[in-house]
Design a protein around this motif. Structure first.
Motif, PDB file in Angstrom:
ATOM      1  N   GLU A  44      -9.161  38.851   7.513  1.00 39.83           N
ATOM      2  CA  GLU A  44      -9.988  38.623   6.334  1.00 39.83           C
ATOM      3  C   GLU A  44      -9.966  37.140   5.972  1.00 39.83           C
ATOM      4  O   GLU A  44      -9.005  36.422   6.257  1.00 39.83           O
ATOM      5  N   ASP A  45     -11.060  36.686   5.334  1.00 43.08           N
ATOM      6  CA  ASP A  45     -11.091  35.306   4.867  1.00 43.08           C
ATOM      7  C   ASP A  45      -9.917  35.044   3.932  1.00 43.08           C
ATOM      8  O   ASP A  45      -9.465  35.934   3.198  1.00 43.08           O
ATOM      9  N   GLN A  46      -9.450  33.806   3.958  1.00 44.15           N
ATOM     10  CA  GLN A  46      -8.257  33.444   3.193  1.00 44.15           C
ATOM     11  C   GLN A  46      -8.500  32.131   2.459  1.00 44.15           C
ATOM     12  O   GLN A  46      -9.010  31.166   3.023  1.00 44.15           O
ATOM     13  N   TRP A  47      -8.155  32.101   1.173  1.00 42.93           N
ATOM     14  CA  TRP A  47      -8.209  30.867   0.400  1.00 42.93           C
ATOM     15  C   TRP A  47      -6.837  30.203   0.464  1.00 42.93           C
ATOM     16  O   TRP A  47      -5.812  30.844   0.252  1.00 42.93           O
ATOM     17  N   ILE A  48      -6.826  28.918   0.827  1.00 41.57           N
ATOM     18  CA  ILE A  48      -5.569  28.171   0.838  1.00 41.57           C
ATOM     19  C   ILE A  48      -5.780  26.837   0.153  1.00 41.57           C
ATOM     20  O   ILE A  48      -6.881  26.290   0.107  1.00 41.57           O
ATOM     21  N   ASP A  49      -4.704  26.320  -0.436  1.00 42.21           N
ATOM     22  CA  ASP A  49      -4.773  25.037  -1.127  1.00 42.21           C
ATOM     23  C   ASP A  49      -5.142  23.946  -0.133  1.00 42.21           C
ATOM     24  O   ASP A  49      -4.622  23.885   0.984  1.00 42.21           O
ATOM     25  N   ALA A  50      -6.058  23.058  -0.541  1.00 37.19           N
ATOM     26  CA  ALA A  50      -6.492  21.943   0.294  1.00 37.19           C
ATOM     27  C   ALA A  50      -6.254  20.649  -0.477  1.00 37.19           C
ATOM     28  O   ALA A  50      -7.152  20.141  -1.163  1.00 37.19           O
ATOM     29  N   PRO A  51      -5.077  20.108  -0.406  1.00 35.96           N
ATOM     30  CA  PRO A  51      -4.742  18.945  -1.219  1.00 35.96           C
ATOM     31  C   PRO A  51      -5.434  17.679  -0.732  1.00 35.96           C
ATOM     32  O   PRO A  51      -5.803  17.554   0.431  1.00 35.96           O
ATOM     33  N   GLY A  52      -5.601  16.746  -1.652  1.00 32.57           N
ATOM     34  CA  GLY A  52      -6.172  15.456  -1.317  1.00 32.57           C
ATOM     35  C   GLY A  52      -7.623  15.544  -0.917  1.00 32.57           C
ATOM     36  O   GLY A  52      -8.313  16.538  -1.165  1.00 32.57           O
ATOM     37  N   GLU A  53      -8.102  14.502  -0.254  1.00 30.43           N
ATOM     38  CA  GLU A  53      -9.477  14.501   0.226  1.00 30.43           C
ATOM     39  C   GLU A  53      -9.588  15.303   1.510  1.00 30.43           C
ATOM     40  O   GLU A  53      -8.637  15.414   2.283  1.00 30.43           O
ATOM     41  N   LEU A  54     -10.780  15.852   1.722  1.00 30.37           N
ATOM     42  CA  LEU A  54     -11.024  16.644   2.924  1.00 30.37           C
ATOM     43  C   LEU A  54     -11.711  15.736   3.946  1.00 30.37           C
ATOM     44  O   LEU A  54     -12.839  15.294   3.737  1.00 30.37           O
ATOM     45  N   LEU A  55     -11.022  15.452   5.028  1.00 33.04           N
ATOM     46  CA  LEU A  55     -11.518  14.532   6.043  1.00 33.04           C
ATOM     47  C   LEU A  55     -12.068  15.331   7.217  1.00 33.04           C
ATOM     48  O   LEU A  55     -11.376  16.188   7.769  1.00 33.04           O
ATOM     49  N   ALA A 109       1.620  14.684   3.137  1.00 29.09           N
ATOM     50  CA  ALA A 109       1.509  16.101   3.452  1.00 29.09           C
ATOM     51  C   ALA A 109       0.121  16.343   4.035  1.00 29.09           C
ATOM     52  O   ALA A 109      -0.881  15.893   3.478  1.00 29.09           O
ATOM     53  N   VAL A 110       0.050  17.051   5.166  1.00 26.75           N
ATOM     54  CA  VAL A 110      -1.211  17.220   5.888  1.00 26.75           C
ATOM     55  C   VAL A 110      -1.486  18.694   6.127  1.00 26.75           C
ATOM     56  O   VAL A 110      -0.609  19.432   6.596  1.00 26.75           O
ATOM     57  N   LEU A 111      -2.717  19.096   5.798  1.00 26.02           N
ATOM     58  CA  LEU A 111      -3.221  20.412   6.165  1.00 26.02           C
ATOM     59  C   LEU A 111      -4.286  20.218   7.245  1.00 26.02           C
ATOM     60  O   LEU A 111      -5.237  19.471   7.032  1.00 26.02           O
ATOM     61  N   CYS A 158       0.837  -1.200   0.000  1.00 21.53           N
ATOM     62  CA  CYS A 158       0.000   0.000   0.000  1.00 21.53           C
ATOM     63  C   CYS A 158       0.872   1.249   0.000  1.00 21.53           C
ATOM     64  O   CYS A 158       1.901   1.310   0.683  1.00 21.53           O
ATOM     65  N   VAL A 159       0.439   2.238  -0.748  1.00 25.35           N
ATOM     66  CA  VAL A 159       1.132   3.516  -0.807  1.00 25.35           C
ATOM     67  C   VAL A 159       0.287   4.548  -0.070  1.00 25.35           C
ATOM     68  O   VAL A 159      -0.914   4.689  -0.348  1.00 25.35           O
ATOM     69  N   PRO A 160       0.846   5.259   0.888  1.00 27.38           N
ATOM     70  CA  PRO A 160       0.056   6.253   1.619  1.00 27.38           C
ATOM     71  C   PRO A 160      -0.363   7.391   0.697  1.00 27.38           C
ATOM     72  O   PRO A 160       0.280   7.638  -0.332  1.00 27.38           O
ATOM     73  N   PRO A 161      -1.431   8.098   1.026  1.00 31.45           N
ATOM     74  CA  PRO A 161      -1.855   9.220   0.188  1.00 31.45           C
ATOM     75  C   PRO A 161      -0.777  10.299   0.156  1.00 31.45           C
ATOM     76  O   PRO A 161      -0.055  10.511   1.136  1.00 31.45           O
ATOM     77  N   GLU A 162      -0.690  10.984  -0.969  1.00 29.57           N
ATOM     78  CA  GLU A 162       0.310  12.032  -1.101  1.00 29.57           C
ATOM     79  C   GLU A 162      -0.007  13.211  -0.195  1.00 29.57           C
ATOM     80  O   GLU A 162       0.889  13.840   0.373  1.00 29.57           O
ATOM     81  N   ALA A 163      -1.320  13.504  -0.074  1.00 28.31           N
ATOM     82  CA  ALA A 163      -1.714  14.647   0.745  1.00 28.31           C
ATOM     83  C   ALA A 163      -3.161  14.474   1.187  1.00 28.31           C
ATOM     84  O   ALA A 163      -3.969  13.856   0.481  1.00 28.31           O
ATOM     85  N   VAL A 164      -3.495  15.038   2.376  1.00 27.20           N
ATOM     86  CA  VAL A 164      -4.876  15.086   2.847  1.00 27.20           C
ATOM     87  C   VAL A 164      -5.096  16.413   3.558  1.00 27.20           C
ATOM     88  O   VAL A 164      -4.150  17.059   4.037  1.00 27.20           O
ATOM     89  N   THR A 165      -6.351  16.812   3.616  1.00 18.96           N
ATOM     90  CA  THR A 165      -6.762  17.967   4.412  1.00 18.96           C
ATOM     91  C   THR A 165      -7.685  17.473   5.513  1.00 18.96           C
ATOM     92  O   THR A 165      -8.569  16.651   5.247  1.00 18.96           O
ATOM     93  N   ILE A 166      -7.463  17.919   6.721  1.00 20.35           N
ATOM     94  CA  ILE A 166      -8.296  17.488   7.849  1.00 20.35           C
ATOM     95  C   ILE A 166      -8.995  18.701   8.437  1.00 20.35           C
ATOM     96  O   ILE A 166      -8.356  19.689   8.814  1.00 20.35           O
ATOM     97  N   TRP A 167     -10.327  18.641   8.478  1.00 22.94           N
ATOM     98  CA  TRP A 167     -11.140  19.717   9.062  1.00 22.94           C
ATOM     99  C   TRP A 167     -11.442  19.326  10.492  1.00 22.94           C
ATOM    100  O   TRP A 167     -12.280  18.477  10.783  1.00 22.94           O
TER     101      TRP A 167
END
Length: 990
Positions: free
Chosen positions: A598-609, A542-544, A514-523
């Motif tokens: 102010e609100d900020q847009w940031i990259d959210a890679p991978g799936e949002l968990l 990589a984790v956001l 198994c290969v781990p995901p390259e990136a995920v976003t966690i809310w």
């Protein structure tokens, strides 16, 4: 590996002509802090029971927690003390009980130094140098003068003498973990230039003073083999310091590790290998002293390994025997035991209150554990939900004798908890699931998986299964995320994502493709988010992290995240945005908002968990749901467990506790003949500590022609401004038999009382009771309003503390009233109170009150019969809500106490008037218009009577003693002319 059972062989301590002491085996309890004492440092019945239970399990030596040698060294709110002679009698009860079980009794002597904080001890903290301890509170200590250092040395000697007077066989000096002796050793905390600059100087003075104070007692010292921080004491430096110790005056060394600046070494994470200190122990063999060792000794196998290899001579056990004293039998005889999972809830609870346990819900809950009642033969229970709450409930009910069927819609028991065992920081969590499965098999619990059961299906299932009861442990509903774009297929619940990708966490392990995901976003930034992020990041993902919390995993304690959080913060592939809310997700980016920015847009890679604590469980079960589903079970009891009815954080420790509590309530409902609370039926136990001199009884016996006299008491409310010791004296002088005592104020105008065990006021009250023969019948007064709080504190904690005080006073009842509009909920609380009261010999007595939610005799009687408790009848309220003699006669078997007062037949016109009349201006018995003789005559002659007649104006005129004597004479006149009158009490006149 095959066990050689070296752990079961004896070991002897003592040398240089000192009388030796032999441990019957090589298992000792470590000086684990628990916060089970009183605020004054006294030992409690709960603490004695806890330690004696572990002696019964077979420990060779049982050690108390660190006891402070002087009041300014107290580090915990409920820590044990050896700072005054007042501590000796209570500790003597402990040592006598330990000796009766065949164990040696040991005590650890300590002073907190810079770790002690004024907010806890009440004194300015002192230390070798003015270096604060941030993790203890950060108070800058005052630097000790040389003379004060010598005074502190003498405090250790004095405490050692008290320890011997209390019956301890062994004294352990706490020279570890960043406390005072260790502070003198460490370059972090000792910047002195006088003789105390030498790291061994203060330590040796303490050793000398203690040896001089107790020349023939076994004395050892606890040592941190490594301090932890880079600028602290290294392993080599610590060995060099101990080489300079006055070792000829010691009988053993006990090695541990760490300090407040490196707490991960004191109580190690589950990530660290078992027997973590074994490599360090070897250097201490050169000193020729018997050696004890702590540190991740969590299985029989690792204990036998370190003992058989000669690494140490005995082991110091903490978490393993906290989780289950049966661990001792597991080591000695391969008995089954409940395993510790190294979650560190125990150590993290030290700053919050009593030390509890995730896997053992019976310990650390302000009481001696109450055994779950045995259920009647053949009782069948259906448990819905096989998470931690359901597994716990199923096991507890099966142990109680029920035939249990456990249902869950998952593919394996453990529910979402099963995912936690695969996380980097919680590798031992599988031990709980494995143990639970083995217990299910041992106890014959039928487990049915892959079956979805909704709340509304419970009644139908109960009928289909022929179940006598249903216990629901399914948690609550999880609402959908509330941000724009939450319906994207890339937005997933983190648990569902893990369940759908079971191989992801195996990435990197031998044999895994198994290969781990390259990136995920966690809310979310709760504990689940933290541990998943930490695990994935360790695999290279990589984790956001975006979370509304102001810190990672705020619901977890410091030790539970002491390794994971620094790893995440140091990882360049991890981005963390705290105090931030996701407003929108467009598939590749998230728009976040933060206060003041102010609100900020940031990259959210991978799936949002999405992590759970961002979207709390819907903890409500509506009346409609109850009626549509639960009531289908007709007369079948239904209990709820888990976060569906629990306002505490949705963590496994709370889930296990709620499952255990629900099982105890259910077992009580299924006990004996099957009527709820059947085991509590019967008379109130006689808990009086002293023989009554029967001041009132002899007098009334003459007046009633020799009939069985009624015992007459004086309620605290009659003289609410008087402290309990003085109330005892006044009641005795007036001729009463007993009092009803308040252990704390009920209204804002009352003076504060402290009647908790060990308090000076309690000792004074007991002394006056012994002198006068006055007893305490009732503890007044608990009001439950549905908030879960009592005077701002957790209501269950509040009633347990009241029961503890009541037990010390010899009381048999605790009066409770209801201000909760949800009588079903109140009934559950009343049942729990009744169950808890068994440990203290205290039975709750529900008082119907005219201006509260329960304000009729039938209402009160129904709730009391359901809970298995009693009711108390108050003449004022009976008249105000219109009670009748028929209602009283029907409930007579439930009434241990009548509250006597008088008043006009016309009640006040509003609630405020009723409250004022109730608390401050009642009528003297016989001087008003109530038919008190008929009221009293409705109950058996053995029913006690307490005069509850406050009057601000007349107390001011007569004085407290004069008022009490006036009430005694008036009540005696009423009781001497009893008549039977079947008329309704409301508006009746004489």
């Amino acid at each position: 590996m095959a066990l050689t059972r070296i752990a079961g062989t004896p070991v002897t301590l003592g040398r240089n002509g000192r009388t030796p002491k032999t441990l019957r085996n090589r298992l000792a309890s470590a000086p684990m802090e628990r916060n089970y004492g009183t605020t004054g440092g006294y030992i409690t019945a709960q603490y004695i029971d806890y330690l004696v239970t572990r002696a019964k399990a077979g420990l060779g030596m049982v050690t108390t927690e660190a006891t402070y040698v002087r009041a300014d060294g107290k580090g915990r709110t409920h820590q044990l003390g050896l700072h005054t002679d007042d501590m000796i009698p209570g500790l003597r009860r402990l040592t006598d009980a330990l000796h009766a079980e065949g164990a040696l009794a040991a005590v650890e002597l300590n002073h907190g130094g810079r770790t002690a904080q004024a907010a806890v001890s009440g004194f300015k903290n002192l230390a070798p140098s003015p270096v604060p301890c941030p993790t203890a509170g950060g108070e800058v200590p005052r630097e000790l003068t040389a003379a004060e250092c010598y005074e502190l040395v003498e405090a250790y000697g004095a405490a050692a003498r008290r320890a011997v007077a209390a019956g301890f066989d062994v004294i352990n000096l706490h020279g570890a973990h960043g406390y005072l002796i260790h502070q003198f050793m460490s370059p972090i905390s000792n910047h002195r230039t006088d003789e105390f600059a030498a790291p061994e100087f203060f330590m040796n003075l303490v050793i000398d003073a203690v040896r001089q104070a107790v020349p023939d007692t076994i004395v050892g010292m606890r040592v941190s083999v490594v301090e932890g921080p880079a600028d602290g004491i290294s392993a080599e430096q610590q060995v060099a310091i101990i080489a300079k110790a006055h070792l000829e005056k010691l009988d053993f060394l006990d090695i541990s590790a760490g300090s407040y600046d490196a707490g991960e070494w004191i109580v190690q994470s589950g990530e660290w290998k078992p027997g973590i200190l074994a490599d360090y122990a070897k250097a201490y063999r050169q000193f020729g002293l018997p050696l004890g060792m702590a540190g991740r000794l969590n299985s029989p196998e690792i204990i036998e390994e370190v003992l058989s290899q000669g690494t140490c001579d005995f082991v110091s056990l903490a978490r393993a025997i906290h989780a289950d004293p049966a661990f001792v039998g597991g080591v000695l005889r391969s008995d089954r035991y409940r395993p510790c999972i190294a979650c560190n809830v125990c150590i993290d609870n030290l700053g919050l209150g009593q030390v509890t346990c995730t896997v053992n819900p019976a310990v650390g809950r302000s009481r001696v554990p109450v055994p779950t009642p045995a259920v009647r033969s053949g009782a069948k229970v259906l448990v819905v939900g096989a998470g931690p709450a359901g597994l716990t409930a199923a096991r507890e009910l099966a142990e109680a004798g029920a035939n249990v069927t456990l249902m869950d819609d998952g593919v394996r028991p453990g529910g979402q908890f099963a995912l936690a065992e695969r996380m980097k920081s919680t590798p031992d969590f599988h031990r709980f699931a494995d143990w639970s499965s083995a217990e299910n098999e041992r106890l014959g619990v039928e487990v049915r998986l892959g079956v979805h059961v909704g709340t509304s299906d419970a009644g139908k299932l109960a009928r289909d299964f022929g179940a006598d009861a249903v216990l629901i442990a399914t948690g609550g509903h999880r609402p959908t995320p509330g941000f724009i774009g939450a319906d994207s297929p890339r937005v997933l619940d983190v648990r569902a994502w893990l369940a759908a990708h079971p191989d992801i966490l195996d990435a990197g392990k031998p044999g895994s493709v198994c290969v781990p995901p390259e990136a995920v976003t966690i809310w979310g930034a709760d504990s689940v988010a933290m541990t998943v992020a930490d695990t994935l990041a360790s695999l290279g993902t990589a984790v956001l992290i975006v979370g509304p919390q102001d810190a990672l995993a705020p619901e977890s304690g410091r030790r539970a995240k002491i390794l994971a959080v620094p790893r995440l913060e140091a990882n360049p592939k991890v981005r963390i945005f705290l105090s931030s809310t996701i407003e929108e997700f467009d598939g590749t980016r998230v728009r976040i908002s933060r206060a003041g920015a102010e609100d900020q847009w940031i990259d959210a890679p991978g799936e949002l968990l999405v992590s759970r604590s961002v979207l709390p469980l819907d903890g409500s079960i509506s009346l409609e749901e109850r009626e549509a589903g639960l009531s289908l079970a007709a007369s079948v009891p239904v209990a709820l467990a888990g976060t569906v009815v629990d306002t505490a954080p949705a963590i496994v420790s709370n889930a296990v506790k709620s499952g255990y509590d629900a099982a105890q309530r259910m077992a009580a409902a299924l006990a004996g003949s099957g009527s709820a609370g059947a085991e509590f039926a019967g008379t109130v136990p006689d808990r009086r500590s002293f023989p009554a001199k029967s001041h009132a009884s002899s007098e009334l016996g003459a007046q009633t022609g020799g009939a069985q006299p009624r015992r007459l008491g004086l309620a605290q409310l009659s003289l609410v401004g008087i402290a309990p010791p003085d109330l005892v004296t006044i009641a005795a002088e007036a001729g009463f038999d007993f009092i009803g005592a308040r252990v704390r104020p009920v209204t804002a105008t009352e003076r504060p009382y402290d009647l908790q065990p060990g308090s000076p006021m309690l000792r004074q009250t007991l002394a006056r009771m012994a002198d006068t023969g006055i007893t305490v019948e009732d503890i007044e007064f608990l009001l439950l309003d549905g908030t879960g709080l009592q005077n701002g504190a957790d209501q269950r904690q509040a009633w347990l503390q009241m029961m503890e005080a009541g037990q010390a006073l010899g009381a048999s009842t605790l009066t409770v009233a209801c201000a909760d509009p949800d009588l079903d909920r109140f009934g559950d609380h009343l049942a729990q109170m009744t169950l808890d009261g068994k440990a203290y010999g205290i039975v709750p007595t529900l008082e119907p009150i005219s201006y509260q939610a329960v304000r009729s005799i039938p209402q009160a009687a129904a709730l009391a019969r359901r809970a298995g408790c009693k009711i108390v009848v108050d003449a004022l309220h009976i008249n105000r809500f219109g009670g009748s003699l028929d209602e009283l006669a029907a409930a007579a078997d439930l009434v241990p106490l009548i509250q006597l007062c008088d008043g006009p037949s016309s009640p006040p016109g509003n609630r405020e008037g009723l409250v004022k009349e109730s608390r401050s201006e009642r009528g003297v018995p016989g001087e008003g218009e109530f038919d008190l003789a008929s009221l009293v005559a409705a109950f058996p002659a053995g029913t006690a009577v307490s005069v509850e007649t406050p009057s601000d104006s007349r107390v001011a005129a007569l004085g407290e003693s004069g008022w009490a004597k006036h009430l005694k004479a008036a009540a005696g006149a009423v009781l001497s002319t009893l008549t039977i009158n079947n008329a309704a009490l409301t508006g009746s006149t004489k």
